[in-house]
Design a protein around this motif. Structure first.
Motif, PDB file in Angstrom:
ATOM      1  N   ILE A  30       0.858  -1.186   0.000  1.00 20.92           N
ATOM      2  CA  ILE A  30       0.000   0.000   0.000  1.00 20.92           C
ATOM      3  C   ILE A  30       0.898   1.241   0.000  1.00 20.92           C
ATOM      4  O   ILE A  30       1.862   1.315   0.761  1.00 20.92           O
ATOM      5  N   PRO A  31       0.584   2.226  -0.846  1.00 21.47           N
ATOM      6  CA  PRO A  31       1.418   3.441  -0.914  1.00 21.47           C
ATOM      7  C   PRO A  31       1.448   4.197   0.417  1.00 21.47           C
ATOM      8  O   PRO A  31       0.510   4.131   1.207  1.00 21.47           O
ATOM      9  N   GLU A  32       2.531   4.935   0.639  1.00 21.70           N
ATOM     10  CA  GLU A  32       2.717   5.692   1.874  1.00 21.70           C
ATOM     11  C   GLU A  32       1.577   6.680   2.130  1.00 21.70           C
ATOM     12  O   GLU A  32       1.191   6.899   3.268  1.00 21.70           O
ATOM     13  N   GLU A  33       1.032   7.285   1.066  1.00 26.51           N
ATOM     14  CA  GLU A  33      -0.026   8.280   1.235  1.00 26.51           C
ATOM     15  C   GLU A  33      -1.276   7.672   1.859  1.00 26.51           C
ATOM     16  O   GLU A  33      -1.977   8.319   2.634  1.00 26.51           O
ATOM     17  N   LYS A  34      -1.576   6.439   1.523  1.00 26.47           N
ATOM     18  CA  LYS A  34      -2.785   5.792   2.033  1.00 26.47           C
ATOM     19  C   LYS A  34      -2.564   5.130   3.389  1.00 26.47           C
ATOM     20  O   LYS A  34      -3.530   4.890   4.112  1.00 26.47           O
ATOM     21  N   GLN A  35      -1.326   4.848   3.728  1.00 27.89           N
ATOM     22  CA  GLN A  35      -1.042   4.163   4.984  1.00 27.89           C
ATOM     23  C   GLN A  35      -1.469   4.986   6.190  1.00 27.89           C
ATOM     24  O   GLN A  35      -2.010   4.445   7.153  1.00 27.89           O
ATOM     25  N   GLN A  36      -1.258   6.294   6.146  1.00 34.33           N
ATOM     26  CA  GLN A  36      -1.636   7.139   7.279  1.00 34.33           C
ATOM     27  C   GLN A  36      -3.139   7.097   7.511  1.00 34.33           C
ATOM     28  O   GLN A  36      -3.598   7.029   8.652  1.00 34.33           O
ATOM     29  N   LYS A  37      -3.913   7.102   6.442  1.00 34.48           N
ATOM     30  CA  LYS A  37      -5.373   7.029   6.570  1.00 34.48           C
ATOM     31  C   LYS A  37      -5.801   5.681   7.148  1.00 34.48           C
ATOM     32  O   LYS A  37      -6.711   5.607   7.987  1.00 34.48           O
ATOM     33  N   ILE A  38      -5.133   4.624   6.740  1.00 31.21           N
ATOM     34  CA  ILE A  38      -5.450   3.289   7.255  1.00 31.21           C
ATOM     35  C   ILE A  38      -5.141   3.212   8.749  1.00 31.21           C
ATOM     36  O   ILE A  38      -5.960   2.735   9.538  1.00 31.21           O
ATOM     37  N   TYR A  39      -3.959   3.699   9.157  1.00 30.16           N
ATOM     38  CA  TYR A  39      -3.587   3.690  10.568  1.00 30.16           C
ATOM     39  C   TYR A  39      -4.570   4.507  11.407  1.00 30.16           C
ATOM     40  O   TYR A  39      -4.986   4.081  12.481  1.00 30.16           O
ATOM     41  N   THR A  40      -4.945   5.678  10.908  1.00 29.55           N
ATOM     42  CA  THR A  40      -5.886   6.521  11.643  1.00 29.55           C
ATOM     43  C   THR A  40      -7.223   5.831  11.813  1.00 29.55           C
ATOM     44  O   THR A  40      -7.787   5.805  12.916  1.00 29.55           O
ATOM     45  N   THR A  41      -7.737   5.244  10.745  1.00 32.35           N
ATOM     46  CA  THR A  41      -9.027   4.562  10.809  1.00 32.35           C
ATOM     47  C   THR A  41      -8.978   3.389  11.781  1.00 32.35           C
ATOM     48  O   THR A  41      -9.865   3.234  12.629  1.00 32.35           O
ATOM     49  N   VAL A  42      -7.953   2.578  11.670  1.00 30.57           N
ATOM     50  CA  VAL A  42      -7.833   1.404  12.545  1.00 30.57           C
ATOM     51  C   VAL A  42      -7.705   1.833  14.002  1.00 30.57           C
ATOM     52  O   VAL A  42      -8.379   1.280  14.885  1.00 30.57           O
ATOM     53  N   ASN A  43      -6.882   2.834  14.274  1.00 32.24           N
ATOM     54  CA  ASN A  43      -6.681   3.272  15.655  1.00 32.24           C
ATOM     55  C   ASN A  43      -7.946   3.890  16.255  1.00 32.24           C
ATOM     56  O   ASN A  43      -8.248   3.655  17.420  1.00 32.24           O
ATOM     57  N   VAL A  44      -8.700   4.639  15.467  1.00 32.99           N
ATOM     58  CA  VAL A  44      -9.949   5.216  15.962  1.00 32.99           C
ATOM     59  C   VAL A  44     -10.951   4.110  16.263  1.00 32.99           C
ATOM     60  O   VAL A  44     -11.602   4.113  17.321  1.00 32.99           O
ATOM     61  N   LEU A  45     -11.078   3.141  15.374  1.00 35.03           N
ATOM     62  CA  LEU A  45     -12.021   2.056  15.595  1.00 35.03           C
ATOM     63  C   LEU A  45     -11.646   1.197  16.802  1.00 35.03           C
ATOM     64  O   LEU A  45     -12.508   0.811  17.601  1.00 35.03           O
ATOM     65  N   VAL A  46     -10.374   0.924  16.968  1.00 33.76           N
ATOM     66  CA  VAL A  46      -9.925   0.134  18.117  1.00 33.76           C
ATOM     67  C   VAL A  46     -10.128   0.926  19.412  1.00 33.76           C
ATOM     68  O   VAL A  46     -10.535   0.366  20.429  1.00 33.76           O
ATOM     69  N   THR A  47      -9.891   2.221  19.380  1.00 34.63           N
ATOM     70  CA  THR A  47     -10.117   3.052  20.558  1.00 34.63           C
ATOM     71  C   THR A  47     -11.589   3.056  20.954  1.00 34.63           C
ATOM     72  O   THR A  47     -11.922   2.955  22.147  1.00 34.63           O
TER      73      THR A  47
END
Length: 61
Positions: A30-47
């Motif tokens: 996955i490109p670097e530009e999309k990785q930040q969005k994926i991390y943010t989404t996953v972390n918000v959902l897990v929180t």
């Protein structure tokens, strides 16, 4: 006491989820530009999951 246990569990769980997210991003290339969005989404959902777990436990005690 239950707050301390929940916080420790949450930190370990979040760390493990981030490791698995990193492995997914690496394996799927996955490109670097999309990785930040994926991390943010996953972390918000897990929180949200962790907070709802804490509230459920707190209401039962």
């Amino acid at each position: 006491m239950i707050l301390i246990i929940t916080i420790l569990f949450s930190l370990l769980y979040l760390f493990q989820i981030n490791k698995m997210t990193y492995a997914l991003c690496e394996s799927k290339e996955i490109p670097e530009e999309k990785q930040q969005k994926i991390y943010t989404t996953v972390n918000v959902l897990v929180t949200i999951l962790i907070v709802s777990f804490y509230v459920e436990i707190l209401l039962q005690v």
